[in-house]
Design a protein around this motif. Structure first.
Motif, PDB file in Angstrom:
ATOM      1  N   CYS A  79      -3.541  42.351  12.326  1.00  0.00           N
ATOM      2  CA  CYS A  79      -4.408  43.106  11.412  1.00  0.00           C
ATOM      3  C   CYS A  79      -5.349  42.155  10.663  1.00  0.00           C
ATOM      4  N   ILE A  80      -5.003  40.861  10.608  1.00  0.00           N
ATOM      5  CA  ILE A  80      -5.870  39.920   9.902  1.00  0.00           C
ATOM      6  C   ILE A  80      -7.164  39.693  10.682  1.00  0.00           C
ATOM      7  N   ASN A  81      -7.067  39.542  12.032  1.00  0.00           N
ATOM      8  CA  ASN A  81      -8.312  39.383  12.801  1.00  0.00           C
ATOM      9  C   ASN A  81      -8.716  40.677  13.499  1.00  0.00           C
ATOM     10  N   LEU A  82      -8.061  41.759  13.108  1.00  0.00           N
ATOM     11  CA  LEU A  82      -8.377  43.085  13.610  1.00  0.00           C
ATOM     12  C   LEU A  82      -8.214  43.258  15.121  1.00  0.00           C
ATOM     13  N   LEU A  83      -7.331  42.435  15.718  1.00  0.00           N
ATOM     14  CA  LEU A  83      -6.951  42.727  17.103  1.00  0.00           C
ATOM     15  C   LEU A  83      -6.225  44.069  17.089  1.00  0.00           C
ATOM     16  N   GLU A  84      -5.560  44.354  15.961  1.00  0.00           N
ATOM     17  CA  GLU A  84      -5.051  45.699  15.695  1.00  0.00           C
ATOM     18  C   GLU A  84      -5.848  46.237  14.511  1.00  0.00           C
ATOM     19  N   LYS A  85      -6.425  47.421  14.679  1.00  0.00           N
ATOM     20  CA  LYS A  85      -7.180  48.004  13.572  1.00  0.00           C
ATOM     21  C   LYS A  85      -6.209  48.718  12.636  1.00  0.00           C
ATOM     22  N   PRO A  86      -6.166  48.322  11.378  1.00  0.00           N
ATOM     23  CA  PRO A  86      -5.260  48.999  10.447  1.00  0.00           C
ATOM     24  C   PRO A  86      -5.620  50.489  10.360  1.00  0.00           C
ATOM     25  N   THR A  87      -4.602  51.335  10.220  1.00  0.00           N
ATOM     26  CA  THR A  87      -4.870  52.765  10.069  1.00  0.00           C
ATOM     27  C   THR A  87      -5.226  53.084   8.621  1.00  0.00           C
ATOM     28  N   ALA A  88      -4.851  52.173   7.696  1.00  0.00           N
ATOM     29  CA  ALA A  88      -5.253  52.344   6.305  1.00  0.00           C
ATOM     30  C   ALA A  88      -5.335  50.967   5.658  1.00  0.00           C
ATOM     31  N   GLY A  89      -6.127  50.878   4.575  1.00  0.00           N
ATOM     32  CA  GLY A  89      -6.217  49.619   3.843  1.00  0.00           C
ATOM     33  C   GLY A  89      -7.388  48.768   4.280  1.00  0.00           C
ATOM     34  N   THR A  90      -7.620  47.689   3.525  1.00  0.00           N
ATOM     35  CA  THR A  90      -8.748  46.818   3.841  1.00  0.00           C
ATOM     36  C   THR A  90      -8.275  45.384   4.066  1.00  0.00           C
ATOM     37  N   VAL A  91      -9.023  44.679   4.913  1.00  0.00           N
ATOM     38  CA  VAL A  91      -8.740  43.280   5.215  1.00  0.00           C
ATOM     39  C   VAL A  91      -9.981  42.475   4.870  1.00  0.00           C
ATOM     40  N   THR A  92      -9.819  41.487   4.006  1.00  0.00           N
ATOM     41  CA  THR A  92     -10.942  40.650   3.625  1.00  0.00           C
ATOM     42  C   THR A  92     -10.597  39.198   3.939  1.00  0.00           C
ATOM     43  N   VAL A  93     -11.471  38.534   4.695  1.00  0.00           N
ATOM     44  CA  VAL A  93     -11.259  37.131   5.020  1.00  0.00           C
ATOM     45  C   VAL A  93     -12.497  36.348   4.609  1.00  0.00           C
ATOM     46  N   ASP A  94     -12.300  35.314   3.836  1.00  0.00           N
ATOM     47  CA  ASP A  94     -13.398  34.463   3.373  1.00  0.00           C
ATOM     48  C   ASP A  94     -14.506  35.293   2.714  1.00  0.00           C
ATOM     49  N   GLY A  95     -14.086  36.243   1.908  1.00  0.00           N
ATOM     50  CA  GLY A  95     -15.049  37.032   1.144  1.00  0.00           C
ATOM     51  C   GLY A  95     -15.724  38.153   1.904  1.00  0.00           C
ATOM     52  N   LYS A  96     -15.401  38.313   3.203  1.00  0.00           N
ATOM     53  CA  LYS A  96     -16.052  39.377   3.968  1.00  0.00           C
ATOM     54  C   LYS A  96     -15.026  40.428   4.373  1.00  0.00           C
ATOM     55  N   GLU A  97     -15.369  41.669   4.111  1.00  0.00           N
ATOM     56  CA  GLU A  97     -14.420  42.734   4.451  1.00  0.00           C
ATOM     57  C   GLU A  97     -14.540  43.085   5.929  1.00  0.00           C
ATOM     58  N   LEU A  98     -13.550  42.638   6.696  1.00  0.00           N
ATOM     59  CA  LEU A  98     -13.610  42.829   8.148  1.00  0.00           C
ATOM     60  C   LEU A  98     -13.478  44.295   8.532  1.00  0.00           C
ATOM     61  N   THR A  99     -12.691  45.036   7.753  1.00  0.00           N
ATOM     62  CA  THR A  99     -12.454  46.440   8.089  1.00  0.00           C
ATOM     63  C   THR A  99     -13.713  47.291   7.923  1.00  0.00           C
ATOM     64  N   ALA A 100     -14.742  46.724   7.279  1.00  0.00           N
ATOM     65  CA  ALA A 100     -15.978  47.498   7.096  1.00  0.00           C
ATOM     66  C   ALA A 100     -17.031  47.107   8.133  1.00  0.00           C
ATOM     67  N   MET A 101     -16.673  46.186   9.037  1.00  0.00           N
ATOM     68  CA  MET A 101     -17.691  45.643   9.942  1.00  0.00           C
ATOM     69  C   MET A 101     -17.769  46.380  11.271  1.00  0.00           C
ATOM     70  N   GLY A 102     -18.934  46.269  11.922  1.00  0.00           N
ATOM     71  CA  GLY A 102     -19.100  46.763  13.280  1.00  0.00           C
ATOM     72  C   GLY A 102     -18.557  45.726  14.252  1.00  0.00           C
ATOM     73  N   GLU A 103     -18.396  46.155  15.523  1.00  0.00           N
ATOM     74  CA  GLU A 103     -17.832  45.279  16.552  1.00  0.00           C
ATOM     75  C   GLU A 103     -18.532  43.927  16.651  1.00  0.00           C
ATOM     76  N   LYS A 104     -19.862  43.966  16.594  1.00  0.00           N
ATOM     77  CA  LYS A 104     -20.623  42.745  16.849  1.00  0.00           C
ATOM     78  C   LYS A 104     -20.427  41.714  15.735  1.00  0.00           C
ATOM     79  N   ASP A 105     -20.519  42.179  14.485  1.00  0.00           N
ATOM     80  CA  ASP A 105     -20.306  41.278  13.348  1.00  0.00           C
ATOM     81  C   ASP A 105     -18.865  40.775  13.341  1.00  0.00           C
ATOM     82  N   LEU A 106     -17.959  41.674  13.707  1.00  0.00           N
ATOM     83  CA  LEU A 106     -16.546  41.324  13.728  1.00  0.00           C
ATOM     84  C   LEU A 106     -16.289  40.190  14.721  1.00  0.00           C
ATOM     85  N   ARG A 107     -16.936  40.279  15.897  1.00  0.00           N
ATOM     86  CA  ARG A 107     -16.757  39.211  16.896  1.00  0.00           C
ATOM     87  C   ARG A 107     -17.222  37.872  16.339  1.00  0.00           C
TER      88      ARG A 107
END
Lengths: 341, 226
Positions: A49-77
């Motif tokens: 869930c930290i690198n979103l290989l599994e997408k959390p069903t609830a909650g937010t994940v923020t790494v280095d100040g960026k909220e990964l759970t709010a990102m599109g596929e391309k930015d996430l990559r």
């Protein structure tokens, strides 16, 4: 560096599995953070869930100040290039040489051929395999494969290194060397490391802080020393006991081992010392003061996070056992009486 | 030499022009359809694999359709398939006979066959590699080209080998319905006129072709497996 806020992951299907339940965690910049749990506790899902290989069903994940759970596929990559991962089964590409494996994440980075070559050699130097550049993974031992995987994980200059049971397929000696390598890299580069494991010895060896997982939830969290010295949950206690032999006494008592036979008035007690009193001569002290005999059955001293932690199991006999135990408690030694004669 | 050949296979020597023509036609059919099969069959197999439920480009409708196409074309016996596709062949190639007329039915028989082989080869790539590639920020396209196709090269080589061997077999059957080639030559002379030397010569040449394909295939597999 990493913030998980009320993260849950539920797998739907024939029967629903709540792999991660409402986990909130913060991993600080530059620390080595352990997540320990038995198989099925949800720790591997949590780390994914930290690198979103599994997408959390609830909650937010923020790494280095960026909220990964709010990102599109391309930015996430793009962000994933800054969050590397190593695995229990190494996952090297078998058809590529060691050097090609290490260079794999650098494709498309815009670096020139020579720069890549140099970087790969520096990384292989760092993990101690400078002479294996042209070998294929199948020609390497498990420990060497994990070293290559570490070199590959570092190639993209990540800020975070996720280790998913990275030493679980290795023998104890190789485990030690890989753990020290990870520790070394953490010290040199300041990379934040998350270590998933089911072995308390791994946590004890390199982690600064640890979270204990059970049935998808984090049940206990703290510095490794605190968790070791005063585990609160039974699952934590059972993990802690795996690294010490002080827990064996219960089995001996249950089996009525001759070693546990007691004279009237004698007791079997387990004493746990904190870092402040581990070096004090409390045993000879009570022996002199209260004229009791102390027969040590098991003892254990650990150095955890630079602090020492000790304990022992002993048969205490004599007329003034009660007073002796009272004195130990005054000295902040945690005393558990396991059996009375 | 000529005398010796005349003594062991008189009818082949007598029709040596036709024989060489038939041999060339077989090579043409195998060559052209072989290339088409690889060019169409590999992407077909990749799509078949990648659209599976749980795979990187999972897409139920697309997978369902591709899967059915594959099953249907693979379950029709080649001789019937060739007859069914006669109209299509006339439409596209302008003819239903000769080498030109054989291209369409042979391609329709070979592409789904190779597609399945490719799907199987890609399935052999360990799932952990997909996860590792995703964790390194690879896109689905990169994962297909740099991980799956690269790692599956030995399996793909095996699939192409088996497909080419089937293709050689199909060209001989195509000979029965006017495609030309060694199959046709063997049927019209070896079978219909009872010239056993022609039958045996064709048989031996086909065995040599198949062995050659298999040997090359094995060498490629060996060279690319690490």
């Amino acid at each position: 560096m990493i913030t998980l806020d009320h993260v849950s992951k539920t797998f739907t299907g024939a029967n629903e599995v709540h792999a991660v339940r409402d986990v909130s965690l913060t991993v600080d910049d530059g620390e080595i953070f352990g997540i320990i749990g038995y198989s099925g506790a949800g720790k591997s899902t949590l780390v994914r869930c930290i690198n979103l290989l599994e997408k959390p069903t609830a909650g937010t994940v923020t790494v280095d100040g960026k909220e990964l759970t709010a990102m599109g596929e391309k930015d996430l990559r793009q962000e994933r290039k800054k969050i590397s991962m190593i695995f229990q089964q190494f996952n090297l590409l078998p058809s590529r040489t060691v050097a090609q494996n290490v260079a794999f994440p650098l494709k498309g980075s815009g670096l020139g051929k020579e720069v890549v070559r140099k970087k790969v050699m520096d990384l292989l130097d760092m993990v101690g395999l400078p002479d294996k550049a042209d070998a294929y993974p199948s020609q390497l031992s498990g420990g060497q494969k994990q070293r290559v995987a570490i070199a590959r994980a570092l190639a993209s200059d990540p800020k975070v290194l996720l280790c998913d049971e990275a030493t679980s397929a290795l023998d104890p000696q190789t485990t030690q060397s890989i753990l020290h390598l990870i520790q070394d890299i953490n010290r040199k580069t300041g990379i934040t490391v998350v270590v998933i494991t089911h072995e308390m010895a791994v946590v004890k060896e390199i982690c600064h802080r640890v979270a204990v997982m059970d049935a998808g939830a984090v049940v206990e969290e703290g510095t490794v020393f605190d968790v070791f010295s005063s585990p609160q949950q039974s699952v934590t206690r059972s993990f802690v006991s795996t690294t010490s032999n002080l827990g064996k006494i219960e089995a001996l008592i249950a089996a009525d081992d001759p070693m546990t036979a007691l004279a009237p008035g004698a007791v079997i007690a387990r004493l746990n010392y904190g870092h402040s009193n581990v070096s004090e001569a409390t045993i000879s002290e009570i022996s002199r003061r209260f004229n009791v005999d102390v027969n040590i059955i098991f003892s254990n001293v650990e150095i955890i996070g630079g602090q020492s932690l000790g304990g022992l199991v002993a048969v205490i006999s004599g007329d003034r056992v009660r007073e002796a135990i009272g004195y130990l408690s005054e000295k902040n030694v945690v005393v558990e009486v396991l059996k009375r004669g | 030499m000529a005398e010796f050949l005349t003594s062991i296979m008189p009818h082949v020597v007598e029709r040596s022009d036709q024989f060489w023509q038939a041999f060339r036609e077989t090579l043409q059919m195998v060559g052209i359809v072989g290339v088409l099969a690889v060019v169409i069959g590999i992407p077909f197999g990749v799509l078949l694999f990648a659209t599976k439920p749980g795979a990187i480009l999972q897409n139920r409708p697309v997978h369902f359709i591709l899967n059915k196409i594959c099953d249907i074309f693979r379950s029709i016996p080649f001789i019937l398939l060739a007859m069914i596709l006669l109209g299509l062949s006339r439409l596209i190639m302008g003819t239903g006979i000769g080498v030109k007329g054989a291209i369409i039915p042979l391609t329709f028989a070979t592409v789904p066959f190779l597609g399945r082989q490719i799907e199987g080869a890609l399935s052999e790539v360990p799932a952990g590699l997909l996860e590792a590639a995703q964790s390194m920020g690879c896109s689905p396209w990169e994962i297909i080209t740099r991980v799956y196709l690269k790692e599956a090269i030995p399996g793909i080589a095996r699939g192409v080998t088996i497909t080419l061997i089937s293709l050689i077999n199909f060209t001989a059957i195509a000979g029965a319905i006017g495609a030309g080639g060694l199959g046709s030559f063997a049927i019209s002379y070896g079978h219909s006129r009872g010239y056993t030397d022609i039958m045996w010569t064709v048989l031996i040449i086909i065995i040599i072709m198949v062995s050659l394909v298999q040997t090359i295939g094995n060498a490629v597999v060996k060279k690319t497996s690490h």
